[in-house]
Design an enzyme around this catalytic site. Structure first.
Site, mmCIF file in Angstrom:
data_model
loop_
_atom_site.group_PDB
_atom_site.id
_atom_site.type_symbol
_atom_site.label_atom_id
_atom_site.label_comp_id
_atom_site.label_asym_id
_atom_site.label_seq_id
_atom_site.Cartn_x
_atom_site.Cartn_y
_atom_site.Cartn_z
ATOM 1 N N GLN A 109 0.853 -1.195 0.000
ATOM 2 C CA GLN A 109 0.000 0.000 0.000
ATOM 3 C C GLN A 109 0.889 1.245 0.000
ATOM 4 O OE1 GLN A 109 -2.264 1.505 3.387
ATOM 5 N NE2 GLN A 109 -4.127 1.487 2.129
ATOM 6 N N TYR A 188 -5.705 10.848 4.395
ATOM 7 C CA TYR A 188 -4.345 11.177 3.940
ATOM 8 C C TYR A 188 -4.420 11.930 2.604
ATOM 9 C CZ TYR A 188 -3.383 8.180 7.847
ATOM 10 O OH TYR A 188 -3.370 7.652 9.107
ATOM 11 N N ARG A 235 -7.556 2.269 -2.873
ATOM 12 C CA ARG A 235 -8.422 2.225 -1.686
ATOM 13 C C ARG A 235 -9.077 3.578 -1.447
ATOM 14 N NH1 ARG A 235 -7.721 0.604 4.795
ATOM 15 N NH2 ARG A 235 -9.288 -1.009 4.574
ATOM 16 N N GLY A 321 -8.921 -6.621 8.880
ATOM 17 C CA GLY A 321 -7.715 -6.078 9.483
ATOM 18 C C GLY A 321 -7.336 -6.752 10.786
ATOM 19 N N ARG A 322 -7.993 -6.304 11.866
ATOM 20 C CA ARG A 322 -7.557 -6.738 13.194
ATOM 21 C C ARG A 322 -7.652 -8.243 13.395
ATOM 22 N NH1 ARG A 322 -11.251 -2.074 15.553
ATOM 23 N NH2 ARG A 322 -12.315 -2.775 13.672
HETATM 24 C C1 LIG Z 1 -3.584 -0.980 13.864
HETATM 25 C C2 LIG Z 1 -4.264 -0.448 12.623
HETATM 26 C C3 LIG Z 1 -3.495 0.070 11.603
HETATM 27 C C4 LIG Z 1 -4.089 0.490 10.396
HETATM 28 N N1 LIG Z 1 -3.310 0.939 9.373
HETATM 29 C C5 LIG Z 1 -3.856 1.209 8.162
HETATM 30 C C6 LIG Z 1 -3.031 1.515 7.042
HETATM 31 O O1 LIG Z 1 -1.799 1.523 7.112
HETATM 32 N N2 LIG Z 1 -3.662 1.786 5.867
HETATM 33 C C7 LIG Z 1 -5.024 1.776 5.733
HETATM 34 O O2 LIG Z 1 -5.540 2.036 4.639
HETATM 35 N N3 LIG Z 1 -5.828 1.455 6.791
HETATM 36 C C8 LIG Z 1 -5.277 1.159 7.976
HETATM 37 N N4 LIG Z 1 -6.081 0.777 9.026
HETATM 38 C C9 LIG Z 1 -7.511 0.522 8.780
HETATM 39 C C10 LIG Z 1 -7.700 -0.971 8.461
HETATM 40 O O3 LIG Z 1 -7.171 -1.295 7.195
HETATM 41 C C11 LIG Z 1 -9.194 -1.359 8.484
HETATM 42 O O4 LIG Z 1 -9.868 -0.528 7.565
HETATM 43 C C12 LIG Z 1 -9.820 -1.226 9.871
HETATM 44 O O5 LIG Z 1 -9.020 -1.833 10.861
HETATM 45 C C13 LIG Z 1 -11.235 -1.848 9.906
HETATM 46 O O6 LIG Z 1 -11.154 -3.225 9.561
HETATM 47 P P1 LIG Z 1 -11.202 -4.394 10.691
HETATM 48 O O7 LIG Z 1 -12.467 -4.142 11.481
HETATM 49 O O8 LIG Z 1 -11.265 -5.672 9.911
HETATM 50 O O9 LIG Z 1 -9.977 -4.254 11.532
HETATM 51 C C14 LIG Z 1 -5.507 0.419 10.250
HETATM 52 C C15 LIG Z 1 -6.273 -0.072 11.312
HETATM 53 C C16 LIG Z 1 -5.677 -0.511 12.475
HETATM 54 C C17 LIG Z 1 -6.538 -1.105 13.561
#
Ligand SMILES: Cc1cc2nc3c(=O)[nH]c(=O)nc-3n(C[C@H](O)[C@H](O)[C@H](O)COP(=O)(O)O)c2cc1C
Length: 371
Positions: A109, A188, A235, A321-322
């Protein structure tokens, strides 16, 4: 540990393979991009990153943490990686090899953090579409600091940032990555240009929806010309409030973007959004290509809902993500209906291996404890 919300049947849509541009994904449960703040201070990815990512090679596609396209593009947080030096590229190549050795696929990314940067982290002017600060704080070397008022980018600077995305994408592919995801979400730089609140420019990059979409579109076009559209994802998070982002109109600029890039046939569009929103309905109807859906921070990960969304075609694939962060063997657990490890928020952005490469697999949990 928690019970999984759902056990995936062996014939679940989410478990079926998917052709994503030039990439053959083994399943439709992708790993969402996750900043982990473990990179070295010069932007070289952590020595532990190859192990971290390859542990999660079971994802259909791993989308890396956000990665800066140049030194000035970094600076929202400490210890986030880049892909603009030979040293960076060499470590990304080790990561790509480790993921591929386990049968996985990986996109990097690419971001520029725009007004989310702090000068104490980046060492540069903070830049954005317009001189409007985000009402947010970040951790700097001297503690928590309010973000500052950015300087509006000149047109020649915008053109040079397009070139930096292009060069970073070339490095990613030369490092052996399967593709790149252009980060135009979460407040961003590219998202800031799409906004009708944060972007008040009166030149060709502001005003009309087409003008606000221009910067992201130019980046997508330049990167596609460099590495092939079939290796490019983008994205977006229309209406998302991350980074104090505001948009009165959450559809028009995105419509303009999707209309402009539709003919390129990029690998995928990745949308971070509540799938029950009107905005998602409007944009979904416009996009006939591969769509990766991330249902977002507040809704949690409900695999029953995600399977339904994939099954009826609202999403070609989902990004999680998480849950991937905490479960390196997520696919095995979903197939077995096994318990899931809980993500430990306190180590999301910490340094070192704890909460990074030490989440146990089911096999490791089953091993007799020797200590
Ligand atoms: C620890 C953390 C770091 C993240 N870093 C990014 C990132 O670098 N780029 C991005 O587009 N989204 C980032 N996000 C958003 C996640 O990609 C995702 O959209 C968000 O966690 C919701 O999905 P989930 O409920 O499956 O975790 C981050 C989220 C978390 C929790």
């Amino acid at each position: 540990m928690t019970e999984p919300a759902f056990r995936l049947a062996p014939d679940a849509t989410l478990l079926t393979p998917l052709r994503v541009g030039a990439t053959a994904a083994a399943n439709r449960i992708f790993m969402a991009p996750l900043t982990r703040s473990r990179a070295q201070s010069d932007g070289t990815p952590s020595d532990l990153a190859a192990e971290y990512y390859s542990q999660r090679a079971g994802a259909g596609i791993i989308i890396s943490e956000a990665t800066a396209v140049c030194e000035q593009a970094n600076g929202a947080y400490m210890n986030t990686p880049g892909i603009y030096t030979d040293r960076h590229q060499a470590v990304w190549a080790e990561i790509a090899s480790a993921v591929h050795a386990k049968g996985g696929k990986m996109f990097v990314q690419l971001w520029h953090v725009g007004r989310m940067a702090h000068p104490e982290i980046s060492g540069f002017d903070v830049v954005a579409p317009s001189a409007i600060a985000a009402d947010a704080v970040t951790h700097t070397p001297s503690g928590k600091q309010q973000l500052t008022v950015p300087r509006a980018l000149r047109i020649d600077e915008i053109e040079s940032i397009v070139g930096q995305f292009r060069a970073a994408a070339r490095r990613a592919v030369d490092a052996g990555m399967d593709g790149v995801e252009i980060h135009s979400a979460n407040g961003y730089l590219l998202h800031e240009f799409l906004s009708d609140v944060v972007n008040v420019r009166t030149d060709g990059y502001g005003g009309s929806p087409q003008n606000r979409a221009r910067f992201t579109a130019e980046v997508v076009e330049a990167v596609a010309a460099e590495i092939g559209a079939d290796r490019v994802g983008v994205r977006i998070s229309p209406g998302g409030s991350a980074g104090d982002m505001q948009e009165n109109d959450t559809v028009s600029a995105y419509e303009a973007l999707l209309n402009r890039i539709a003919g390129l046939q990029i690998a995928y569009l990745h949308v971070l959004i509540d799938p029950s929103s009107q905005t998602f309905g409007a944009l979904r109807a416009l996009w006939s290509g591969t769509l990766v859906l991330n249902t977002g921070r507040d809704t949690g990960t409900d695999f029953c809902q995600l399977e339904s969304l994939a099954d009826w075609g609202a999403a070609s694939a989902v990004a999680v993500g998480r849950t991937w962060l905490a479960n390196p063997d997520l696919i095995d657990r979903l197939v077995l209906g096994a318990e899931l490890n809980e993500p430990d928020v306190s180590t999301f952005y910490a340094s070192g291996p704890a909460g990074y490469i030490d989440y146990p697999t089911l096999d490791e949990l089953a091993e007799p404890q020797t200590a």
